[in-house]
Scaffold this motif. Structure first.
Motif, PDB file in Angstrom:
ATOM      1  N   TYR A 112       8.047   6.207  11.395  1.00 28.99           N
ATOM      2  CA  TYR A 112       7.766   6.436   9.981  1.00 28.99           C
ATOM      3  C   TYR A 112       6.924   7.690   9.890  1.00 28.99           C
ATOM      4  O   TYR A 112       5.767   7.704  10.323  1.00 28.99           O
ATOM      5  CB  TYR A 112       7.017   5.253   9.368  1.00 28.99           C
ATOM      6  CG  TYR A 112       6.756   5.406   7.886  1.00 28.99           C
ATOM      7  CD1 TYR A 112       7.661   4.903   6.958  1.00 28.99           C
ATOM      8  CD2 TYR A 112       5.623   6.062   7.420  1.00 28.99           C
ATOM      9  CE1 TYR A 112       7.437   5.051   5.589  1.00 28.99           C
ATOM     10  CE2 TYR A 112       5.395   6.220   6.062  1.00 28.99           C
ATOM     11  CZ  TYR A 112       6.298   5.718   5.149  1.00 28.99           C
ATOM     12  OH  TYR A 112       6.079   5.879   3.807  1.00 28.99           O
ATOM     13  N   GLY A 146       5.823  11.204   7.430  1.00 30.02           N
ATOM     14  CA  GLY A 146       5.848  11.899   6.151  1.00 30.02           C
ATOM     15  C   GLY A 146       6.154  10.973   4.997  1.00 30.02           C
ATOM     16  O   GLY A 146       5.801   9.794   4.996  1.00 30.02           O
ATOM     17  N   ASP A 147       6.844  11.515   3.986  1.00 29.49           N
ATOM     18  CA  ASP A 147       7.129  10.720   2.783  1.00 29.49           C
ATOM     19  C   ASP A 147       8.616  10.658   2.464  1.00 29.49           C
ATOM     20  O   ASP A 147       8.999  10.424   1.310  1.00 29.49           O
ATOM     21  CB  ASP A 147       6.356  11.288   1.584  1.00 29.49           C
ATOM     22  CG  ASP A 147       6.693  12.762   1.317  1.00 29.49           C
ATOM     23  OD1 ASP A 147       7.550  13.327   2.042  1.00 29.49           O
ATOM     24  OD2 ASP A 147       6.106  13.344   0.388  1.00 29.49           O
ATOM     25  N   LYS A 148       9.471  10.861   3.463  1.00 29.30           N
ATOM     26  CA  LYS A 148      10.918  10.790   3.218  1.00 29.30           C
ATOM     27  C   LYS A 148      11.327   9.393   2.773  1.00 29.30           C
ATOM     28  O   LYS A 148      12.196   9.229   1.915  1.00 29.30           O
ATOM     29  CB  LYS A 148      11.688  11.185   4.473  1.00 29.30           C
ATOM     30  CG  LYS A 148      13.204  11.173   4.271  1.00 29.30           C
ATOM     31  CD  LYS A 148      13.950  11.631   5.508  1.00 29.30           C
ATOM     32  CE  LYS A 148      15.455  11.623   5.270  1.00 29.30           C
ATOM     33  NZ  LYS A 148      16.230  12.064   6.450  1.00 29.30           N
ATOM     34  N   THR A 205      10.000   5.268   1.703  1.00 30.76           N
ATOM     35  CA  THR A 205       8.896   4.479   1.178  1.00 30.76           C
ATOM     36  C   THR A 205       8.540   3.375   2.173  1.00 30.76           C
ATOM     37  O   THR A 205       9.303   3.066   3.099  1.00 30.76           O
ATOM     38  CB  THR A 205       9.274   3.856  -0.173  1.00 30.76           C
ATOM     39  OG1 THR A 205      10.482   3.090  -0.005  1.00 30.76           O
ATOM     40  CG2 THR A 205       9.511   4.933  -1.212  1.00 30.76           C
ATOM     41  N   THR A 222       3.881   6.279  13.840  1.00 33.14           N
ATOM     42  CA  THR A 222       3.675   6.893  12.529  1.00 33.14           C
ATOM     43  C   THR A 222       2.552   7.921  12.536  1.00 33.14           C
ATOM     44  O   THR A 222       1.683   7.910  13.415  1.00 33.14           O
ATOM     45  CB  THR A 222       3.364   5.790  11.493  1.00 33.14           C
ATOM     46  OG1 THR A 222       3.241   6.373  10.199  1.00 33.14           O
ATOM     47  CG2 THR A 222       2.091   5.040  11.861  1.00 33.14           C
ATOM     48  N   ASN A 253       1.014   8.082   9.532  1.00 39.14           N
ATOM     49  CA  ASN A 253       0.300   7.551   8.377  1.00 39.14           C
ATOM     50  C   ASN A 253      -0.913   6.749   8.844  1.00 39.14           C
ATOM     51  O   ASN A 253      -0.779   5.799   9.623  1.00 39.14           O
ATOM     52  CB  ASN A 253       1.243   6.670   7.545  1.00 39.14           C
ATOM     53  CG  ASN A 253       0.654   6.287   6.208  1.00 39.14           C
ATOM     54  OD1 ASN A 253      -0.344   5.588   6.142  1.00 39.14           O
ATOM     55  ND2 ASN A 253       1.276   6.754   5.132  1.00 39.14           N
TER      56      ASN A 253
END
Length: 241
Positions: free
Chosen positions: A22, A24-26, A28, A53, A55
């Motif tokens: 996971y 970035g923001d590609k 949700t 990730t 995040n």
């Protein structure tokens, strides 16, 4: 032999890693949760579910509170987009044992135990690209073991400048491992493209795409657009949850 003892032995004899990325923001957050849900329904081999990730707060989200998802931060932050997938092969991430990897934009349609157990640990198992003219693997699904396949990371880091003109991580992975003597492919019938029904290499106009479910396939891959969340097909809605 009681069931508790069988599970105890299985945990230490064979524990598969199921991994995803996971970044970035590609996508949700629900993409991670839904992939985990599909894996739990369709993978009965003892396994850990690991999400690598960048995040820093994803593990605190309430939708993951009661799951057994392990969130692991990437060790390096100088990669862009899905080139971070190459970090799966880095010894810094301590990913030991057999690993089955899938992208977030897949729909698991039936039991995937065979994808997890095909071949031996020494075999890198790739998925043939849906466009056969590329000659590459599609890196949406891979099975590997870093005891044998850390060469992907070692060679990439050593030759990173050489690979800078390649268009994606799957080109690099294919270049480094596809011709290795212990590399094999998943049977083509185990996977399908959402847009292209087979691997004939035909690129249909969007008006001619029927988005049919292949009854023989175990996993449907959504390369490019649309994504699973955008599909209007009832079979996708039924399975992607």
């Amino acid at each position: 032999m009681d069931w508790f003892f069988i599970r105890f032995i299985s945990r230490y004899v064979f524990m598969l890693n199921f991994a995803c990325v996971y970044y970035g923001d590609k996508y949700t957050f629900p993409y991670v949760r839904i992939l985990h849900s599909m894996v739990e329904r369709n993978l009965t081999v003892p396994h850990r579910f690991i999400c690598f990730t960048d995040n820093t707060v994803i593990h605190r989200r309430k939708e993951f509170k009661n799951t057994n998802i392990e969130f692991k931060p990437f060790k390096r932050h100088d990669f862009q987009g899905w080139f971070n997938k190459l970090q799966l092969f880095s010894p810094q991430n301590e990913l030991e044992g057999d690993t089955l990897y899938m992208d977030l934009d897949v729909v698991i349609m039936k039991n995937i135990n065979e994808l997890a157990t095909i071949g031996e640990s020494k075999n890198f198992v790739g998925m043939n690209d849906f466009n056969p003219t590329t000659g590459n693997f599609n890196s949406s699904i891979m099975r590997f073991n870093n005891q044998y396949h850390s060469i992907i990371w070692e060679q990439y880091i050593k030759r990173r400048t050489e690979f800078s003109n390649m268009h994606g991580d799957q080109e690099i992975i294919s270049a480094l491992i596809k011709k290795h003597e212990d590399t094999i492919s998943f049977p083509d019938e185990w996977t399908q493209s959402y847009k292209w029904y087979n691997r004939e290499g035909k690129r249909y106009h969007i008006d001619k795409m029927t988005y049919e479910q292949d009854p023989n396939a175990k996993v449907c891959v959504f390369h490019g657009n649309p994504n699973p969340a955008e599909s209007t097909q009832e079979w996708v809605k039924e399975l992607w949850k």
